[in-house]
Scaffold this motif. Structure first.
Motif, mmCIF file in Angstrom:
data_model
loop_
_atom_site.group_PDB
_atom_site.id
_atom_site.type_symbol
_atom_site.label_atom_id
_atom_site.label_comp_id
_atom_site.label_asym_id
_atom_site.label_seq_id
_atom_site.Cartn_x
_atom_site.Cartn_y
_atom_site.Cartn_z
ATOM 1 N N VAL A 107 108.556 -5.078 -43.322
ATOM 2 C CA VAL A 107 109.568 -5.213 -42.273
ATOM 3 C C VAL A 107 109.005 -4.810 -40.906
ATOM 4 C CG1 VAL A 107 110.658 -2.933 -42.554
ATOM 5 C CG2 VAL A 107 112.014 -4.886 -41.765
ATOM 6 N N VAL A 108 108.067 -3.889 -40.876
ATOM 7 C CA VAL A 108 107.417 -3.519 -39.622
ATOM 8 C C VAL A 108 106.477 -4.640 -39.194
ATOM 9 C CG1 VAL A 108 105.883 -1.857 -38.480
ATOM 10 C CG2 VAL A 108 107.653 -1.054 -40.063
ATOM 11 N N GLY B 79 110.895 -6.466 -37.862
ATOM 12 C CA GLY B 79 112.291 -6.286 -38.246
ATOM 13 C C GLY B 79 113.045 -7.573 -38.521
ATOM 14 N N GLY B 80 112.437 -8.701 -38.259
ATOM 15 C CA GLY B 80 113.134 -9.976 -38.406
ATOM 16 C C GLY B 80 112.974 -10.627 -39.761
ATOM 17 N N PRO B 81 113.643 -11.760 -39.945
ATOM 18 C CA PRO B 81 113.483 -12.520 -41.181
ATOM 19 C C PRO B 81 112.097 -13.166 -41.253
ATOM 20 C CG PRO B 81 114.879 -13.711 -39.642
ATOM 21 C CD PRO B 81 114.569 -12.383 -39.018
ATOM 22 N N VAL B 82 111.704 -13.555 -42.449
ATOM 23 C CA VAL B 82 110.381 -14.150 -42.673
ATOM 24 C C VAL B 82 110.506 -15.388 -43.557
ATOM 25 C CG1 VAL B 82 109.216 -11.912 -42.442
ATOM 26 C CG2 VAL B 82 109.862 -12.738 -44.716
ATOM 27 N N LEU B 83 109.466 -16.201 -43.532
ATOM 28 C CA LEU B 83 109.390 -17.348 -44.431
ATOM 29 C C LEU B 83 108.636 -16.986 -45.707
ATOM 30 C CD1 LEU B 83 108.538 -20.163 -41.848
ATOM 31 C CD2 LEU B 83 110.793 -19.420 -42.682
ATOM 32 N N ALA B 84 107.852 -15.912 -45.648
ATOM 33 C CA ALA B 84 107.108 -15.413 -46.808
ATOM 34 C C ALA B 84 106.628 -14.006 -46.480
ATOM 35 C CB ALA B 84 105.910 -16.313 -47.120
ATOM 36 N N ALA B 85 106.328 -13.243 -47.523
ATOM 37 C CA ALA B 85 105.795 -11.888 -47.359
ATOM 38 C C ALA B 85 105.051 -11.518 -48.630
ATOM 39 C CB ALA B 85 106.931 -10.896 -47.110
ATOM 40 N N GLY B 86 104.055 -10.653 -48.479
ATOM 41 C CA GLY B 86 103.310 -10.209 -49.645
ATOM 42 C C GLY B 86 102.032 -9.514 -49.250
ATOM 43 N N GLU B 87 101.013 -9.668 -50.102
ATOM 44 C CA GLU B 87 99.714 -9.058 -49.884
ATOM 45 C C GLU B 87 98.647 -10.138 -49.958
ATOM 46 O OE1 GLU B 87 99.460 -5.930 -52.789
ATOM 47 O OE2 GLU B 87 100.779 -4.641 -51.602
ATOM 48 N N MET B 88 97.605 -9.992 -49.124
ATOM 49 C CA MET B 88 96.596 -11.038 -48.996
ATOM 50 C C MET B 88 95.220 -10.405 -48.814
ATOM 51 S SD MET B 88 96.785 -14.078 -46.117
ATOM 52 C CE MET B 88 98.286 -14.820 -46.770
ATOM 53 N N GLY B 89 94.263 -10.850 -49.637
ATOM 54 C CA GLY B 89 92.878 -10.395 -49.520
ATOM 55 C C GLY B 89 91.996 -11.543 -49.064
ATOM 56 N N TYR C 155 115.501 -9.053 -44.674
ATOM 57 C CA TYR C 155 115.093 -7.788 -45.264
ATOM 58 C C TYR C 155 116.204 -7.275 -46.178
ATOM 59 C CZ TYR C 155 113.461 -3.008 -45.734
ATOM 60 O OH TYR C 155 113.039 -1.804 -46.245
ATOM 61 N N VAL C 156 115.869 -6.952 -47.432
ATOM 62 C CA VAL C 156 116.848 -6.469 -48.404
ATOM 63 C C VAL C 156 116.448 -5.111 -48.982
ATOM 64 C CG1 VAL C 156 117.651 -8.784 -49.048
ATOM 65 C CG2 VAL C 156 115.741 -7.753 -50.312
ATOM 66 N N GLY C 157 115.414 -4.508 -48.413
ATOM 67 C CA GLY C 157 114.904 -3.243 -48.919
ATOM 68 C C GLY C 157 115.689 -2.049 -48.412
ATOM 69 N N PRO C 158 115.178 -0.847 -48.670
ATOM 70 C CA PRO C 158 115.859 0.382 -48.250
ATOM 71 C C PRO C 158 115.879 0.525 -46.724
ATOM 72 C CG PRO C 158 113.705 0.888 -49.181
ATOM 73 C CD PRO C 158 113.937 -0.581 -49.393
ATOM 74 N N ALA C 159 116.803 1.329 -46.233
ATOM 75 C CA ALA C 159 116.986 1.500 -44.787
ATOM 76 C C ALA C 159 115.827 2.254 -44.129
ATOM 77 C CB ALA C 159 118.298 2.219 -44.518
ATOM 78 N N LEU D 40 113.204 0.428 -41.993
ATOM 79 C CA LEU D 40 113.755 -0.189 -40.779
ATOM 80 C C LEU D 40 113.621 0.741 -39.576
ATOM 81 C CD1 LEU D 40 116.967 -1.949 -42.083
ATOM 82 C CD2 LEU D 40 114.971 -3.046 -41.056
ATOM 83 N N ALA D 41 113.679 2.053 -39.816
ATOM 84 C CA ALA D 41 113.559 3.024 -38.730
ATOM 85 C C ALA D 41 112.158 3.020 -38.118
ATOM 86 C CB ALA D 41 113.899 4.419 -39.245
ATOM 87 N N LEU D 42 111.184 2.459 -38.821
ATOM 88 C CA LEU D 42 109.810 2.398 -38.319
ATOM 89 C C LEU D 42 109.582 1.222 -37.372
ATOM 90 C CD1 LEU D 42 107.987 3.124 -41.700
ATOM 91 C CD2 LEU D 42 108.508 4.757 -39.871
ATOM 92 N N VAL D 43 110.510 0.287 -37.343
ATOM 93 C CA VAL D 43 110.357 -0.899 -36.497
ATOM 94 C C VAL D 43 110.580 -0.497 -35.036
ATOM 95 C CG1 VAL D 43 111.237 -3.205 -35.960
ATOM 96 C CG2 VAL D 43 111.108 -2.443 -38.347
ATOM 97 N N ARG D 44 109.601 -0.814 -34.226
ATOM 98 C CA ARG D 44 109.658 -0.535 -32.787
ATOM 99 C C ARG D 44 109.310 -1.820 -32.040
ATOM 100 N NH1 ARG D 44 111.454 3.562 -34.510
ATOM 101 N NH2 ARG D 44 110.628 5.645 -34.510
#
Length: 188
Positions: free
Chosen positions: A74-75, A79-89, A13-17, A20-24
């Motif tokens: 990230v939620v 909160g962990g690393p990923v192999l890919a991320a994005g949007e999917m329809g 995760y390289v985005g804003p902090a 991250l506070a939303l990760v539970r």
């Protein structure tokens, strides 16, 4: 390693902090290991959720994780690393679910377009059809001069913040092994 023996890069995760506070604990997206998993999950959602693509990540175990569009990547990833991320329809034709549109649009993980291989592996393992590649590719780069994160548009590898040249290879997380020379004519 991917399902087919292909190695996949993990993206942190390289985005804003703030997100991250939303990760539970237990806040990750729904793990989809089969078309039946997807069918069960999606049947419990309100119909309006289909108006927009879903948030997705491929976790480091190679499992597709889905959440509604307004979810943070990230939620969805817990909160962990990923192999890919994005949007999917998705769409349903002849009684089978398939991905109709998919992108690597995630400003939290900024995955490279080569992350498609992990997406394909996860979808194939789940028995869900796909278009064979991202239908909308987003090219993320970090400017070596000003360190700002940006999106390359129309193959113009120039920083929109400082006009500095951007690398031809993915370099978002600052991994020294991913640094490259600035793009120029004929660079890929």
């Amino acid at each position: 390693m991917g399902i087919r023996g292909r190695p996949h890069r993990a993206y942190r995760y390289v985005g804003p902090a703030g997100p991250l506070a939303l990760v539970r604990p237990g806040s990750g997206g729904r793990g989809i290991r089969s078309a039946a998993d997807f069918g069960a999950w999606v049947s419990a959602l309100p119909a309006r959720e289909f108006a927009e693509p879903f948030t997705f990540v491929i976790d480091t175990a190679g499992v597709l994780r889905l959440a509604t569009r307004r979810s943070e990547h990230v939620v969805c990833a817990g909160g962990g690393p990923v192999l890919a991320a994005g949007e999917m329809g998705f769409s349903r034709a002849s009684g089978a679910w398939a991905v109709g549109e998919v992108s690597n649009q995630s400003t939290g993980y900024c995955p490279d377009v080569v992350s498609w291989a992990a997406v394909a592996d996860a979808l194939e393992a789940a028995g869900i059809g796909h278009p064979g590649g991202y239908t909308h590719e987003v090219v993320f780069r970090r400017c070596p001069a000003c360190r700002e994160l940006g999106i390359v548009r129309e193959d113009d590898f120039v920083c929109v913040f400082c006009d500095g040249p951007l690398p031809s290879r993915w370099n978002v997380d600052g991994d020294p092994g991913s640094a490259a020379t600035p793009a120029g004519p004929g660079a890929v």
